[in-house]
Design a protein around this motif. Structure first.
Motif, short mmCIF file in Angstrom:
data_model
loop_
_atom_site.label_atom_id
_atom_site.label_comp_id
_atom_site.label_asym_id
_atom_site.label_seq_id
_atom_site.Cartn_x
_atom_site.Cartn_y
_atom_site.Cartn_z
N UNK A 295 0.87 -1.18 0.00
CA UNK A 295 0.00 0.00 0.00
C UNK A 295 0.90 1.23 0.00
N UNK A 296 1.41 1.59 -1.19
CA UNK A 296 2.40 2.67 -1.31
C UNK A 296 1.77 4.02 -0.98
N UNK A 297 2.35 4.78 -0.04
CA UNK A 297 1.92 6.17 0.10
C UNK A 297 2.49 7.01 -1.04
N UNK A 298 1.78 8.01 -1.46
CA UNK A 298 2.29 8.87 -2.53
C UNK A 298 3.19 9.95 -1.94
N UNK A 299 4.28 10.24 -2.64
CA UNK A 299 5.22 11.24 -2.14
C UNK A 299 4.55 12.59 -1.93
N UNK A 300 3.60 12.93 -2.79
CA UNK A 300 2.99 14.25 -2.70
C UNK A 300 2.18 14.43 -1.42
N UNK A 301 1.83 13.34 -0.77
CA UNK A 301 1.05 13.46 0.47
C UNK A 301 1.86 14.11 1.58
N UNK A 302 3.20 14.01 1.50
CA UNK A 302 4.05 14.58 2.53
C UNK A 302 4.17 16.10 2.39
N UNK A 303 4.10 16.58 1.14
CA UNK A 303 4.40 17.98 0.90
C UNK A 303 5.90 18.19 1.02
N UNK A 304 6.40 19.26 0.43
CA UNK A 304 7.84 19.50 0.46
C UNK A 304 8.33 19.69 1.89
N UNK A 305 7.60 20.51 2.65
CA UNK A 305 8.02 20.77 4.03
C UNK A 305 7.98 19.53 4.90
#
Length: 321
Positions: A295-305
């Motif tokens: 169940x891969x989390x998407x990188x964009x969910x983290x946000x840059x900060x």
């Protein structure tokens, strides 16, 4: 013969087989790992492996004839139903294999680093074995989710063991939700008073058993022969709760319980990441063309900060091997 059990679906196949392979490598004697398969894909893969010490059970077979469980299922979401099944799964196995002395449930995201023998040595002649979260003082508020963790729990096939297991099943059928409500949480909070409620309850004290992200900071971790040591004793198993595969080279190490030192990432987490990759290769050798899903989390969910903050706090692990 030691009897273990777990459950998972296709998105935890990699973790579940990594748990199995750690038992295979480190168990001193014969064992069997019973797996409740929450989807047909998982049941198919495990059945095709044809391992005598890895016994899959389909969801339909497990549910058959259990009207109370099926009624509870109507009021639970997917994760809540998984929690609801915990005691019923253990009871199902004791009834199916009445010669079993002890049945031990393991979360699929555990991995053994050394032989499990010390756990059972400490259990001795007890009837129920539970493991504390062992939260540090600053995380004591998390006991709202349970003083004890359901990641590993053992029941002896004795009147006292069955009494506790039956009580737990009844409570989970009545209420088992993924929220804190009236002193309850999922299947876990029910364990809080077991040392007083039931006879023969043993609380595991071994510092290397039940090590997890929420208590890692309580202990002194050092290199060891074959496995790291925890307060001078071998690490038996670690609960890799929340570890997520983002890419084949990038791993999220779970919820924020504080900065994770580089030494901990290298000695505790990196062996698990490597073991997940080895499990994929092991499975593909036996079943060419299969893809292990996460169940891969998407990188964009983290946000840059958010990504930079977690990176700074050592909560990502990069592994290019």
């Amino acid at each position: 013969m030691r009897h273990y059990c777990t459950y998972f679906d296709r998105f935890y196949l990699g973790q579940g087989l990594t748990l199995y392979r750690s038992l295979l490598a480190l168990s001193a004697g014969p064992f069997v790992l019973h797996v409740l398969c929450f989807d047909d894909e998982t049941f198919d893969v495990l059945s095709r492996l044809g391992r005598a010490d890895l016994k899959p059970v389909s969801l339909s077979e497990f549910e058959e004839g259990d009207a109370a469980l099926l009624e509870a299922k109507k009021t639970r979401n997917r994760v809540e139903y998984y929690f609801t099944c915990s005691p019923s799964w253990l009871l199902y196995l004791l009834n199916r294999y009445p010669e079993t002395d002890i049945i031990t449930y393991l979360d699929a995201d555990l991995m053994f680093h050394s032989a499990p023998g010390p756990i059972f040595d400490e259990f001795g002649d007890g009837d129920v074995l539970i493991v504390g979260h062992r939260f540090p003082e600053r995380f004591r508020k998390l006991e709202v989710y349970g003083i004890y963790n359901v990641g590993l729990i053992s029941f002896r096939n004795s009147p006292s063991g069955r009494k506790a297991l039956g009580w737990w099943r009844d409570r989970c059928l009545e209420w088992c939700h993924d929220r804190v409500e009236e002193g309850r949480f999922a299947d876990q909070k029910y364990l809080d008073d077991w040392p007083e409620r039931f006879e023969g309850v043993v609380v595991l004290r071994h510092p290397g058993a039940g090590l997890a992200p929420w208590n890692l900071m309580n202990h002194t971790i050092a290199p060891g022969k074959g496995a790291p040591t925890v307060d001078g004793r071998p690490l038996v198993f670690f609960h890799y709760h929340g570890v997520k595969v983002i890419r084949r080279f990038l791993y999220d190490l779970g919820k924020d319980h504080g900065p994770i030192p580089r030494f901990h990432r290298r000695t505790v987490y990196q062996p698990y990441v490597r073991a997940l990759k080895e499990t994929e290769r092991w499975l593909q050798e036996r079943m060419p063309g299969i893809t292990v899903k996460y169940a891969h989390p998407r990188l964009k969910k983290y946000g840059v900060g958010g990504f930079i903050k977690r990176l700074y706090r050592g909560q990502f692990l990069f592994d290019l091997v």
